[in-house]
Design an enzyme around this catalytic site. Sequence first.
Site, mmCIF file in Angstrom:
data_model
loop_
_atom_site.group_PDB
_atom_site.id
_atom_site.type_symbol
_atom_site.label_atom_id
_atom_site.label_comp_id
_atom_site.label_asym_id
_atom_site.label_seq_id
_atom_site.Cartn_x
_atom_site.Cartn_y
_atom_site.Cartn_z
ATOM 1 N N ARG A 311 -19.891 8.720 31.943
ATOM 2 C CA ARG A 311 -19.019 7.539 31.800
ATOM 3 C C ARG A 311 -19.885 6.332 31.432
ATOM 4 N NH1 ARG A 311 -16.210 9.860 36.693
ATOM 5 N NH2 ARG A 311 -13.980 9.850 36.209
ATOM 6 N N ARG A 347 -19.323 10.127 26.818
ATOM 7 C CA ARG A 347 -18.035 9.528 26.479
ATOM 8 C C ARG A 347 -18.265 8.129 25.914
ATOM 9 N NH1 ARG A 347 -13.457 8.740 30.921
ATOM 10 N NH2 ARG A 347 -14.771 7.055 31.674
ATOM 11 N N GLU A 456 -5.699 12.510 28.023
ATOM 12 C CA GLU A 456 -5.342 11.794 29.251
ATOM 13 C C GLU A 456 -4.051 11.010 29.101
ATOM 14 O OE1 GLU A 456 -8.851 9.683 30.525
ATOM 15 O OE2 GLU A 456 -9.324 8.997 28.528
ATOM 16 N N ASN A 479 -7.126 12.195 35.821
ATOM 17 C CA ASN A 479 -6.851 10.966 36.582
ATOM 18 C C ASN A 479 -5.874 10.095 35.807
ATOM 19 O OD1 ASN A 479 -8.952 12.027 38.018
ATOM 20 N ND2 ASN A 479 -10.473 10.580 37.284
ATOM 21 N N ASP A 480 -6.147 9.928 34.521
ATOM 22 C CA ASP A 480 -5.260 9.114 33.702
ATOM 23 C C ASP A 480 -4.011 9.886 33.299
ATOM 24 O OD1 ASP A 480 -6.254 6.486 33.432
ATOM 25 O OD2 ASP A 480 -7.978 7.309 32.376
ATOM 26 N N ARG A 490 -2.877 3.750 38.638
ATOM 27 C CA ARG A 490 -3.860 4.357 39.558
ATOM 28 C C ARG A 490 -4.439 3.345 40.525
ATOM 29 N NH1 ARG A 490 -8.385 6.765 35.373
ATOM 30 N NH2 ARG A 490 -9.811 6.797 37.082
HETATM 31 C C1 PEP Z 1 -9.811 10.733 33.879
HETATM 32 O O1 PEP Z 1 -9.006 9.884 33.508
HETATM 33 O O2 PEP Z 1 -9.489 11.787 34.460
HETATM 34 C C2 PEP Z 1 -11.255 10.527 33.643
HETATM 35 C C3 PEP Z 1 -12.128 11.474 33.881
HETATM 36 O O3 PEP Z 1 -11.646 9.292 33.212
HETATM 37 P P1 PEP Z 1 -11.787 7.999 34.160
HETATM 38 O O4 PEP Z 1 -11.558 8.431 35.572
HETATM 39 O O5 PEP Z 1 -13.161 7.459 33.906
HETATM 40 O O6 PEP Z 1 -10.709 7.126 33.612
HETATM 41 MG MG MG Z 2 -9.672 8.372 32.128
#
Ligand code: PEP
Ligand code: MG
Length: 600
Positions: A311, A347, A456, A479-480, A490
Site C-alpha cells: 500500500r 499498488r 473493489e 474491504n472496499d 467503512r
Molecule cells: C481493500 O479495499 O480490501 C484493500 C485491500 O485496500 P485498502 O484496505 O487499502 O483500501
Molecule cells: Mg481498498
Amino acid sequence: MTRELVGIGIVSGSAPGVAIGRAHLLGASELDIPQYQIERKDVLHEVARLNNAFSIVRAELDELRGQVAPDAPGEVVAFLDLHRMILDDSHLCDTPRDLVRSKLINAEWALSMQLEEVCRQFESIDDEYLRERSQDVRQVVDRVMKALAHGKPQTAVAVPKVAEGERLILVARDMAPADVLHLKDRADLDVAGFVTELGGPTSHTAILARSLGLPAVLGVAGAREAVREGDLVVIDAEAGRLHIVPEAGALGEFRQRLRAQTEARAQLRRLKGRIARTRDGVPLELMANIELPGDVRDALEAGADGIGLFRTEFLFMNRDRLPDEDEQFEAYAKVARAMKGKPVVIRTLDIGADKVLNEAARLSLGIAQGAPTVESNPALGLRAIRYCLAYPELFLTQLRAILRASAVGTVRILVPMLAHVHEVEQALAFVARAREQLKERKQKFDGRVPVGGMIEVPAAALSMPAFVKRMKFFSLGTNDLIQYTLAIDRADSSVAHLYDHLHPAVLHLIARTIRVGMRARTPVAVCGEMAGEVELAELLLGMGLRQYSMHPSQLLTVKERLMTLSTKSAAKLAARVLRADDPMDVRRALERALARQQAA
Ligand code: PEP
Ligand code: MG
C-alpha cells in the site's frame, strides 16, 4: 497486594501478548529544571553550556546510529534519524540561545521555554500522528537536559539484580527510541516487555515495540508510583493491563497462557519453510500485505511467498513534500531486493477518502489552498485511480519509480478502485508512457512487468469479462468491495454493524470474480481483510481462490488451516453457502462445517 493498571496494549504479531518479569524502574526523565536569571557577563558561559549539551547528544545519537545492527528494523534507524533532525532544528537549537541572550536566563530555562512553545504548536495540529510527534521533541530535549545537568552522556543504565532465568519489565515515564535500543542491545539484560506512562497507539514507542517484537502497555498513568523496583509484574498486552504482584492463582494462569502462546507460535513457525498446499495437494500462494518498506521483514519472517499488496500511499502521507521519483524508487527497490525474486505487487497510489495528503503536499499538486480535505462523500469521491488520472505527473512519477524497481526484483503493478473499462485503458496507457520515458532516459527496467487491477467496486466485479481481456491479474479488495456493495462507509462507526462480509451479495461478487478469472486463466487473489480470516479460508478455497494476501501476522495461522483442507469438500461448502439467503444462514453453514471437521 495485587493491583491492576490500565493502558494501551501493544502486541507484536511475532511475539506473545503476555510478558512476566521483574520490574525495573527507569529514572525519572523529567529532571527538576533549574530556573534562574543570569548576569550579562554569564551569557557566553550559558550559551557554551547549551552548545556543549547539544554536541554531546549529537555524538551520542550518531554513535548509536553507527551501532545499529544491519538486520535491525527500518523503523529503528528512521526514528534515530528523526531525533537527530529534531536536534538540528533551529527552533530547538538556535532559539534557546537567543532566549538566554535576550531574557538573561539560564540554559535549562531557555530550553524548557522553547520546548513548551514547540510542543504547543505540535499539539494544536489536527492530525493525531503529527500531534504525537511532540513526544519525540520532548524525548530529544530530555536528553539535552540530562547532558546539561551532567555535562556528559547519560546512557548507562544500572543493571538490576534478577534471579537466573528471570526477565525484566521496564517501567518508565517515557521511552525514547534511543533508550529502547540501548536496553535491547545490552547482553546483560533480558527485556521481556515495557510499560510507559506516556505514549499512545501511534507513538514511536508503540511502533518500536511492535517492530522489536516486545509486548508493551503504554499510557499507564501513575505506573512508576504503583510499581516498586523488583516487583513481579505481568504485562497483558492483549487486554492493555499491567498486573502488579499478582496472586499466585492469577500468576499461574498467566504463566500457562504465556506457555501456550509461546508453544503455538513455535508450532506455527515450523510451517514457515513448508510449501503451501491443501491436503489434496493443490498448490497455494500465501502472500503478505505491507505498508512501508520496513514491513518486509515481517513478511519474510512469516515465510510469505511474495508481497501481495504494497500500500504505497503511506510513503506519501504525513509529510509536506511528496516523495520524488528517486525516493520512491529506493523504497520499492528495497522491497523488491529483499524479496529476492519473489513477486512484489506494488499498488499505485490509493489516496483520497480516509487517506489524505497534507495541505502543503496538496498545494504542491496545484490543489487550491483551503480546498476541503474531505469532500461530502469522500469514499465516493476523487480517490485512488481517479486521483491519479486527475494528477498525471503524480501518477507517471510513481509508475516510473515502480518500473525502475523491476530491474532489481520481480515487480507487478496493481491499480486500485477501477470501475470503468476506460479507466483500465487509461491506466495502461500511462504505464506505456512511463515505459517510453524510461527508454528515452536509457534507464533499466523489465519490459514485461504485468499490470493488474483491484476489484473493489461492484461495477468492477461485474465487468470482469471485459477486464480480463485487458489486464494480467486481479486482486479482490474486499474491504472496499463490502463498503461499496452494502453502501456502508467503512469509517462510519454508526453503521459498522451493517458491514457484513458474509452478506450473500458480497459472497456472490467474490465467487463470480474468481470464476471469471479462472475461466480466462487470469490469476485472482484476495488482499482485503477477508483473506486473513481463518474462519473464511475454506469458503474462499471452495470458491476457487488459490492466492491469499494478508497481514504478515495472520499468514501462518491461515496457512496451517489451509493445509488441513481439501479443495473438494471446500467446493461443496462454497456451493452450500452460495445458496444461502442471509448472512445468518452463511454463518450457520460455516459453523456446521467447522464442527464436522473438528468431530472428524
Ligand atoms: C481493500 O479495499 O480490501 C484493500 C485491500 O485496500 P485498502 O484496505 O487499502 O483500501
Ligand atoms: Mg481498498
